[in-house]
Motif scaffolding. Structure first.
Motif, PDB file in Angstrom:
ATOM      1  N   LYS A 157       0.845  -1.196   0.000  1.00  0.00           N
ATOM      2  CA  LYS A 157       0.000   0.000   0.000  1.00  0.00           C
ATOM      3  C   LYS A 157       0.881   1.247   0.000  1.00  0.00           C
ATOM      4  O   LYS A 157       1.649   1.480   0.936  1.00  0.00           O
ATOM      5  CB  LYS A 157      -0.911  -0.002   1.225  1.00  0.00           C
ATOM      6  N   TYR A 158       0.770   2.057  -1.063  1.00  0.00           N
ATOM      7  CA  TYR A 158       1.582   3.275  -1.140  1.00  0.00           C
ATOM      8  C   TYR A 158       0.907   4.398  -0.361  1.00  0.00           C
ATOM      9  O   TYR A 158      -0.273   4.691  -0.562  1.00  0.00           O
ATOM     10  CB  TYR A 158       1.799   3.708  -2.592  1.00  0.00           C
ATOM     11  N   ILE A 159       1.667   5.016   0.513  1.00  0.00           N
ATOM     12  CA  ILE A 159       1.192   6.144   1.315  1.00  0.00           C
ATOM     13  C   ILE A 159       1.846   7.410   0.770  1.00  0.00           C
ATOM     14  O   ILE A 159       3.072   7.464   0.634  1.00  0.00           O
ATOM     15  CB  ILE A 159       1.572   5.951   2.796  1.00  0.00           C
ATOM     16  N   GLU A 160       1.053   8.403   0.441  1.00  0.00           N
ATOM     17  CA  GLU A 160       1.605   9.629  -0.135  1.00  0.00           C
ATOM     18  C   GLU A 160       2.434  10.376   0.907  1.00  0.00           C
ATOM     19  O   GLU A 160       1.968  10.679   2.003  1.00  0.00           O
ATOM     20  CB  GLU A 160       0.490  10.530  -0.650  1.00  0.00           C
ATOM     21  N   LEU A 161       3.667  10.678   0.541  1.00  0.00           N
ATOM     22  CA  LEU A 161       4.605  11.369   1.414  1.00  0.00           C
ATOM     23  C   LEU A 161       5.128  12.624   0.720  1.00  0.00           C
ATOM     24  O   LEU A 161       5.036  12.746  -0.502  1.00  0.00           O
ATOM     25  CB  LEU A 161       5.785  10.445   1.743  1.00  0.00           C
ATOM     26  N   PRO A 162       5.686  13.568   1.475  1.00  0.00           N
ATOM     27  CA  PRO A 162       6.258  14.782   0.847  1.00  0.00           C
ATOM     28  C   PRO A 162       7.325  14.418  -0.176  1.00  0.00           C
ATOM     29  O   PRO A 162       8.192  13.576   0.087  1.00  0.00           O
ATOM     30  CB  PRO A 162       6.853  15.542   2.039  1.00  0.00           C
ATOM     31  N   TYR A 163       7.259  15.056  -1.328  1.00  0.00           N
ATOM     32  CA  TYR A 163       8.194  14.811  -2.435  1.00  0.00           C
ATOM     33  C   TYR A 163       8.891  16.139  -2.696  1.00  0.00           C
ATOM     34  O   TYR A 163       8.292  17.065  -3.234  1.00  0.00           O
ATOM     35  CB  TYR A 163       7.403  14.347  -3.658  1.00  0.00           C
ATOM     36  N   THR A 164      10.151  16.234  -2.267  1.00  0.00           N
ATOM     37  CA  THR A 164      10.828  17.525  -2.270  1.00  0.00           C
ATOM     38  C   THR A 164      12.044  17.519  -3.183  1.00  0.00           C
ATOM     39  O   THR A 164      13.142  17.099  -2.793  1.00  0.00           O
ATOM     40  CB  THR A 164      11.254  17.922  -0.842  1.00  0.00           C
ATOM     41  N   VAL A 165      11.840  17.965  -4.406  1.00  0.00           N
ATOM     42  CA  VAL A 165      12.928  18.180  -5.360  1.00  0.00           C
ATOM     43  C   VAL A 165      12.959  19.663  -5.682  1.00  0.00           C
ATOM     44  O   VAL A 165      11.944  20.246  -6.077  1.00  0.00           O
ATOM     45  CB  VAL A 165      12.717  17.360  -6.648  1.00  0.00           C
ATOM     46  N   LYS A 166      14.117  20.274  -5.487  1.00  0.00           N
ATOM     47  CA  LYS A 166      14.269  21.704  -5.737  1.00  0.00           C
ATOM     48  C   LYS A 166      15.354  21.889  -6.796  1.00  0.00           C
ATOM     49  O   LYS A 166      16.536  21.901  -6.475  1.00  0.00           O
ATOM     50  CB  LYS A 166      14.623  22.448  -4.445  1.00  0.00           C
ATOM     51  N   GLY A 167      14.928  21.993  -8.039  1.00  0.00           N
ATOM     52  CA  GLY A 167      15.896  22.069  -9.127  1.00  0.00           C
ATOM     53  C   GLY A 167      16.604  20.738  -9.259  1.00  0.00           C
ATOM     54  O   GLY A 167      15.980  19.714  -9.539  1.00  0.00           O
ATOM     55  N   MET A 168      17.904  20.744  -9.021  1.00  0.00           N
ATOM     56  CA  MET A 168      18.683  19.503  -9.052  1.00  0.00           C
ATOM     57  C   MET A 168      18.972  18.968  -7.654  1.00  0.00           C
ATOM     58  O   MET A 168      19.685  17.983  -7.500  1.00  0.00           O
ATOM     59  CB  MET A 168      20.001  19.736  -9.797  1.00  0.00           C
ATOM     60  N   ASP A 169      18.442  19.619  -6.638  1.00  0.00           N
ATOM     61  CA  ASP A 169      18.702  19.217  -5.263  1.00  0.00           C
ATOM     62  C   ASP A 169      17.479  18.538  -4.656  1.00  0.00           C
ATOM     63  O   ASP A 169      16.351  18.715  -5.125  1.00  0.00           O
ATOM     64  CB  ASP A 169      19.102  20.425  -4.412  1.00  0.00           C
ATOM     65  N   VAL A 170      17.722  17.788  -3.589  1.00  0.00           N
ATOM     66  CA  VAL A 170      16.644  17.085  -2.901  1.00  0.00           C
ATOM     67  C   VAL A 170      16.709  17.400  -1.405  1.00  0.00           C
ATOM     68  O   VAL A 170      17.736  17.852  -0.892  1.00  0.00           O
ATOM     69  CB  VAL A 170      16.743  15.559  -3.117  1.00  0.00           C
ATOM     70  N   SER A 171      15.608  17.140  -0.730  1.00  0.00           N
ATOM     71  CA  SER A 171      15.537  17.340   0.719  1.00  0.00           C
ATOM     72  C   SER A 171      14.830  16.140   1.335  1.00  0.00           C
ATOM     73  O   SER A 171      13.764  15.740   0.870  1.00  0.00           O
ATOM     74  CB  SER A 171      14.787  18.632   1.041  1.00  0.00           C
ATOM     75  N   PHE A 172      15.417  15.576   2.381  1.00  0.00           N
ATOM     76  CA  PHE A 172      14.850  14.390   3.017  1.00  0.00           C
ATOM     77  C   PHE A 172      14.374  14.625   4.450  1.00  0.00           C
ATOM     78  O   PHE A 172      13.727  13.762   5.031  1.00  0.00           O
ATOM     79  CB  PHE A 172      15.882  13.254   3.035  1.00  0.00           C
ATOM     80  N   SER A 173      14.697  15.769   5.044  1.00  0.00           N
ATOM     81  CA  SER A 173      14.329  15.983   6.447  1.00  0.00           C
ATOM     82  C   SER A 173      12.819  16.076   6.630  1.00  0.00           C
ATOM     83  O   SER A 173      12.269  15.576   7.615  1.00  0.00           O
ATOM     84  CB  SER A 173      15.008  17.240   6.996  1.00  0.00           C
ATOM     85  N   GLY A 174      12.125  16.704   5.677  1.00  0.00           N
ATOM     86  CA  GLY A 174      10.676  16.840   5.776  1.00  0.00           C
ATOM     87  C   GLY A 174       9.954  15.507   5.678  1.00  0.00           C
ATOM     88  O   GLY A 174       9.034  15.221   6.452  1.00  0.00           O
ATOM     89  N   ILE A 175      10.384  14.688   4.725  1.00  0.00           N
ATOM     90  CA  ILE A 175       9.754  13.380   4.560  1.00  0.00           C
ATOM     91  C   ILE A 175       9.996  12.513   5.791  1.00  0.00           C
ATOM     92  O   ILE A 175       9.115  11.745   6.218  1.00  0.00           O
ATOM     93  CB  ILE A 175      10.272  12.689   3.274  1.00  0.00           C
ATOM     94  N   LEU A 176      11.172  12.643   6.415  1.00  0.00           N
ATOM     95  CA  LEU A 176      11.465  11.873   7.621  1.00  0.00           C
ATOM     96  C   LEU A 176      10.557  12.305   8.767  1.00  0.00           C
ATOM     97  O   LEU A 176       9.978  11.456   9.466  1.00  0.00           O
ATOM     98  CB  LEU A 176      12.935  12.042   8.015  1.00  0.00           C
TER      99      LEU A 176
END
Length: 295
Positions: free
Chosen positions: A151-170
């Motif tokens: 079951k896929y649960i929608e989570l924050p998807y944070t791509v900013k240009g060529m960079d990514v962020s994982f703190s929010g999704i965590l």
């Protein structure tokens, strides 16, 4: 999850025995060595310093030149040597780093990277939330849980240009695990976390491939062992008439031979590190290295 002081104590306690074993297994003596390669950075300060001290001492005892090596470049060169990748886009994913890299003019250029925590750090921290064991590694255990998720649960998807962020999704998925455990299974949480973060990596890697016209992707670093990441990256590469190169955990996970490999390449072009310049640094970016051995 490692405590720097404990890792440094481990290194100090085992390094001499390990050196003797390596020489015995190779059936050589120190007189047959050409140089001493060590990790200059990046990494945890205390373990780096413990090993640099031994490298410095051996260099002077055995009258051999020192070669300081960038840890990240070690991963790249080991991946290239093992897989035979020619000039790939490199996805470097580990507990301390997340970078999309391309080679140009004797430098590994960083096209994109994490803006906060590395993907491996994110996986390890979520494994602790779920109380998954460290044996053999938190990331491996998350991968096994994810295989049983559906079951896929929608989570924050944070791509900013060529960079990514994982703190929010965590932060978001930690709250789900703590407050809605009756609605979401650990398997579905692990599955959703992997799918979301790996999709982010595929997106920025594909964009880098398009920018330089590459048809090759090389996945290195500890998280590069993840079979699902390799599958997703492989599907993207197939759609671009390209190919993914990856290795198993013998070469993905941090190892001494990758430092020796990169150091040998630099030493063959005349590079050495004077003893007075053999300091270590926790912050040594991939694009700070002059990659003289490539044209």
């Amino acid at each position: 999850g490692f405590l720097p002081r404990d890792v440094a104590a481990h290194h100090r306690a085992t390094i001499i025995e390990l050196l003797n074993q390596a020489l015995a297994d190779a059936k050589i003596t120190h007189q047959e060595l050409d140089c001493i390669c060590y990790t200059k950075g990046p990494g945890m300060g205390a373990p780096l310093q413990a090993v640099a001290l031994v490298a410095r001492t051996l260099s002077q005892l055995w009258d051999l030149p020192l070669v300081g090596v960038n840890h990240c470049v070690g991963h790249i060169e080991m991946g290239r040597a093992i897989t035979g990748a020619d000039n790939p886009i490199v996805l470097y994913v580990s507990g301390g780093n997340t970078q999309v890299i391309a080679y140009s003019q004797q430098t590994y250029r960083i096209f994109g990277e994490t803006l906060d925590i590395a993907i491996g750090n994110c996986l390890d921290r979520f494994a602790r939330v779920l109380k998954l064991p460290n044996d053999p590694s938190p990331g491996y255990n998350i991968e096994q849980y994810a295989k049983r998720g559906s079951k896929y649960i929608e989570l924050p998807y944070t791509v900013k240009g060529m960079d990514v962020s994982f703190s929010g999704i965590l932060s978001f998925i930690e709250q789900l695990a703590k407050t809605k455990a009756d609605q979401y299974t650990p398997e579905d949480l692990c599955y959703s976390l992997q799918e979301t973060m790996f999709a982010m990596l595929v997106e920025i890697t594909e964009r880098a491939m398009a920018h330089i016209g590459s048809t090759e992707v090389l996945v290195v670093g500890g998280v590069g062992c993840n079979v699902r990441l390799q599958e997703m990256m492989g599907q993207m590469a197939i759609e671009r008439n390209g190919k993914v190169f990856a290795t198993d955990m013998r070469y993905c996970i941090d190892n001494g031979i990758m430092i020796a490999q990169a150091g040998a390449l630099a030493f063959a072009r005349g590079f050495t590190t004077p003893v007075h310049d053999s300091w270590i640094t926790q912050r040594f970016r991939t694009d700070q290295v002059h990659v003289e051995w490539r044209t």
